[in-house]
Write an enzyme that holds these catalytic residues in place. Structure first.
Site, PDB file in Angstrom:
ATOM      1  CG  HIS A  66      18.304  45.525  19.364  1.00 46.01           C
ATOM      2  ND1 HIS A  66      19.333  44.980  20.301  1.00 46.01           N
ATOM      3  CD2 HIS A  66      18.187  46.595  20.259  1.00 46.01           C
ATOM      4  CE1 HIS A  66      19.811  45.655  21.144  1.00 46.01           C
ATOM      5  NE2 HIS A  66      19.129  46.614  21.253  1.00 46.01           N
ATOM      6  CE  LYS A 107      33.299  39.928  26.856  1.00 50.07           C
ATOM      7  NZ  LYS A 107      32.961  41.083  27.416  1.00 50.07           N
ATOM      8  CB  SER A 363      33.687  51.386  24.769  1.00 51.39           C
ATOM      9  OG  SER A 363      35.026  50.840  24.766  1.00 51.39           O
TER      10      SER A 363
HETATM   11  P1  NAD Z   1      42.214  41.551  34.008  1.00 53.75           P
HETATM   12  O1  NAD Z   1      42.796  40.300  33.121  1.00 53.75           O
HETATM   13  O2  NAD Z   1      42.788  42.827  33.942  1.00 53.75           O
HETATM   14  O3  NAD Z   1      42.055  41.175  35.405  1.00 53.75           O
HETATM   15  C1  NAD Z   1      41.580  40.157  36.105  1.00 53.75           C
HETATM   16  C2  NAD Z   1      42.425  39.880  37.357  1.00 53.75           C
HETATM   17  O4  NAD Z   1      41.982  38.903  37.975  1.00 53.75           O
HETATM   18  C3  NAD Z   1      43.891  39.409  37.152  1.00 53.75           C
HETATM   19  O5  NAD Z   1      44.736  40.162  37.931  1.00 53.75           O
HETATM   20  C4  NAD Z   1      43.901  37.976  37.499  1.00 53.75           C
HETATM   21  O6  NAD Z   1      45.288  37.512  38.118  1.00 53.75           O
HETATM   22  C5  NAD Z   1      42.783  37.909  38.566  1.00 53.75           C
HETATM   23  N1  NAD Z   1      42.362  36.650  38.869  1.00 53.75           N
HETATM   24  C6  NAD Z   1      42.095  35.456  38.134  1.00 53.75           C
HETATM   25  N2  NAD Z   1      41.703  34.366  38.550  1.00 53.75           N
HETATM   26  C7  NAD Z   1      41.612  34.858  39.989  1.00 53.75           C
HETATM   27  C8  NAD Z   1      40.965  34.211  41.174  1.00 53.75           C
HETATM   28  N3  NAD Z   1      40.734  32.787  41.307  1.00 53.75           N
HETATM   29  N4  NAD Z   1      40.974  34.858  42.126  1.00 53.75           N
HETATM   30  C9  NAD Z   1      41.370  36.190  42.480  1.00 53.75           C
HETATM   31  N5  NAD Z   1      41.836  36.721  41.171  1.00 53.75           N
HETATM   32  C10 NAD Z   1      41.899  36.272  40.160  1.00 53.75           C
HETATM   33  O7  NAD Z   1      40.723  41.549  33.557  1.00 53.75           O
HETATM   34  P2  NAD Z   1      39.547  42.782  33.540  1.00 53.75           P
HETATM   35  O8  NAD Z   1      39.628  43.289  32.144  1.00 53.75           O
HETATM   36  O9  NAD Z   1      39.739  43.437  35.067  1.00 53.75           O
HETATM   37  O10 NAD Z   1      38.260  41.785  33.625  1.00 53.75           O
HETATM   38  C11 NAD Z   1      37.771  41.142  34.865  1.00 53.75           C
HETATM   39  C12 NAD Z   1      36.459  40.801  34.741  1.00 53.75           C
HETATM   40  O11 NAD Z   1      35.398  42.023  34.490  1.00 53.75           O
HETATM   41  C13 NAD Z   1      35.995  39.911  33.635  1.00 53.75           C
HETATM   42  O12 NAD Z   1      34.916  39.205  34.258  1.00 53.75           O
HETATM   43  C14 NAD Z   1      35.354  40.701  32.734  1.00 53.75           C
HETATM   44  O13 NAD Z   1      34.668  40.044  31.719  1.00 53.75           O
HETATM   45  C15 NAD Z   1      34.954  41.856  33.248  1.00 53.75           C
HETATM   46  N6  NAD Z   1      34.689  43.088  32.650  1.00 53.75           N
HETATM   47  C16 NAD Z   1      36.056  43.655  32.128  1.00 53.75           C
HETATM   48  C17 NAD Z   1      35.857  45.154  31.372  1.00 53.75           C
HETATM   49  C18 NAD Z   1      36.783  45.643  30.957  1.00 53.75           C
HETATM   50  O14 NAD Z   1      36.812  47.050  30.617  1.00 53.75           O
HETATM   51  N7  NAD Z   1      38.098  45.329  31.167  1.00 53.75           N
HETATM   52  C19 NAD Z   1      34.424  45.617  31.259  1.00 53.75           C
HETATM   53  C20 NAD Z   1      33.328  45.104  31.620  1.00 53.75           C
HETATM   54  C21 NAD Z   1      33.422  43.769  32.401  1.00 53.75           C
END
Ligand code: NAD
Length: 472
Positions: A66, A107, A363
């Site tokens: 959209h 995504k 972004s």
């Molecule tokens: P990342 O890889 O930087 O960090 C994720 C962290 O979670 C890691 O340190 C990992 O070791 C930890 N982890 C994994 N399994 C775990 C568990 N069972 N218990 C506790 N900790 C655990 O990822 P991120 O970029 O911080 O993304 C995290 C979430 O946020 C995802 O769902 C992602 O889709 C969402 N997100 C990220 C962004 C972004 O800008 N990076 C934006 C929007 C949403």
């Protein structure tokens, strides 16, 4: 309460349908909004360091056209599958809409555990994935713009850009084909911490609403609130950092190897350095170890921020969660059953599609910077400082009083890139909070904030289709 066997996309559809009942749009239009417009499945080979060939499974989903370009992160995780990427792409459409960022949702996902690959192998995978996207016309500043997500960061985004630039020589806006890049390659200051900062701004705004706080029996504001964060990655680390610096107490941090607890509040930077040095969050001086990381989610606290992965709070553990506010830093950390439970018991769930929109908001600022080819603040910083200086000098001359050095510095300061990005993000999160809360307040039958956020998103996308005359 047991969880029904929803897929992640099924859960998003369920939330969508729940909200659609509170809108006036016909079923055909609603169906067009909820479907994924394009799904690209990829299988490509890479050579491992030991010479073996491995076939990699990868996806790119464009949920909604959209508005274009589509926008959404690339995830590297062993659990990646088509359904998950579709769900995350759909959430991106609603997220962009809620924070008024003019993109359709997208995504990407590559089914690998990045910890099991060398840097060279990760580079080969990322570059091959990018060239596949180019071949299929699934990437470009006006087509589809990836960003970091779980398991990826600035390094991967710079490989994406470099591959794109080398295959599209001379494209003047090429830097806008991906966001979350290092500053030296067209990234914007503030993008690294943007999602965590947005989580903080959004939660703080909810904590500033007197009605909500009095219903929860909490004082207004963030100060002294007890916060628990799951995941010390990009989102969790920065969210915890900003909560601590605003005077909240981050009493527990949970990682996959375990969790730590300190009732007086943990120092986030010190914990981060400890984990970097020792390889584990556990054994942090002065804190209590919790071997089963998930138990940390169930501790007494005011605000719980799940910022790791999806489905961590479900029908099984929801009744044991004691937090009064749950802020979804991660995408999809609550199942629909958990949602239903919290709607009934009065816990406020601040939904992912709004709360973690800081990343895509900044972004958007990065993409605009790339298209305009100029750093934020470059044109106006010195001009503003000169004007402020003249005004201050005039006031001092007229009053005969001199301001101190600190006040002078504060008043004179012209806007630089990071200040403009932070203020743009703060404004965005505050506006989005009030837009969602207004819809919720106007329709008390709406059960929770997530449903209210979906109503806002559905109405905005549907209005575009209706105005286009596609659905009269
Ligand atoms: P990342 O890889 O930087 O960090 C994720 C962290 O979670 C890691 O340190 C990992 O070791 C930890 N982890 C994994 N399994 C775990 C568990 N069972 N218990 C506790 N900790 C655990 O990822 P991120 O970029 O911080 O993304 C995290 C979430 O946020 C995802 O769902 C992602 O889709 C969402 N997100 C990220 C962004 C972004 O800008 N990076 C934006 C929007 C949403």
């Amino acid at each position: 309460m047991s969880d029904k066997n929803y897929s992640f996309f099924g859960a998003v559809e369920r939330s969508f349908d729940k909200a659609a009942k509170f809108t006036k749009w016909d079923s055909g239009l609603l169906n067009q909004i909820r479907q994924c417009n394009s799904v690209l499945q990829l299988r490509f080979p890479i050579k491992r360091d030991n010479g073996e060939i491995e076939v990699i499974e990868a996806y790119r989903v464009q949920h909604s056209h959209h508005k274009t370009p589509c926008k959404g992160g690339i995830r590297f995780a062993a659990e990646v599958n088509q359904d998950e990427v579709m769900a995350l792409a759909a959430l991106m459409t609603y997220k962009c809409t809620i924070v008024n960022v003019p993109f359709g949702g997208g995504k990407g996902g590559i089914k690998i555990d990045p910890k099991k690959y060398s840097v060279g192998e990760l580079e080969r995978i990322t570059r091959r994935y990018t060239s596949e996207l180019i071949k299929k016309n699934f990437i470009g500043p006006g087509i589809d713009v990836p960003a970091p997500d779980y398991g990826t960061g600035e390094r991967e985004m710079s490989w994406v850009l470099d591959t794109y630039v080398s295959m599209r020589p001379g494209e003047v806006d090429a830097a806008g084909c991906v966001t979350g890049k290092p500053i030296t390659q067209g990234g914007v200051r503030g993008r690294r911490e943007a999602t965590g900062l947005g989580v903080f701004y959004g939660t703080r705004e909810v904590c500033n609403i007197p009605d909500i706080m009095s219903k929860l029996g909490l004082s207004i504001g963030i100060e002294n609130k007890r916060v628990i964060v799951q995941g010390l990655g990009n989102v969790g680390y920065w969210a915890a950092h900003f909560f601590q610096h605003a005077g909240a107490k981050v009493i527990a941090l949970a990682e996959y190897e375990g969790a730590i607890f300190d009732e007086y509040g943990l120092d986030i930077e010190a914990v981060f350095q400890h984990r970097k040095k020792t390889g584990s969050i556990l054994n942090f001086p002065g804190a209590k170890d919790i071997k089963n990381s998930n138990e940390a989610l169930e501790l007494e606290c005011d605000i719980l921020i799940p910022a790791a992965l999806e489905n961590v709070i479900n029908g099984e553990n929801a009744p044991r969660i004691k937090a009064k506010i749950i802020g979804e830093g991660a995408n999809g950390p609550l199942t629909p059953e958990a949602d239903d439970y919290f709607a009934k018991n009065g816990t406020i769930v601040i939904p992912d599609m709004y709360l973690n929109a800081g990343g895509v908001t900044v972004s958007y600022f990065e993409w605009l910077k790339n298209l305009s080819h100029v750093r934020y603040g470059r044109m106006e910083k010195r001009f503003t400082e000169n004007v402020n200086s003249s005004i201050l000098n005039q006031i001092e001359e007229l009053t005969g009083k001199k301001s101190n050095a600190q006040a002078r510095e504060l008043i004179m300061h012209g806007p630089d890139e990071v200040a403009l990005v932070y203020s743009g993000l703060e404004e965005t999160m505050i506006n989005a909070t009030h837009e969602i809360m207004k819809v919720w307040k106007e329709n008390p039958a709406i059960p929770d904030m997530r449903t209210a956020a979906y109503v806002v998103a559905i109405n905005k996308v549907a209005t575009i289709y209706a105005e286009l005359g596609i659905f009269p």
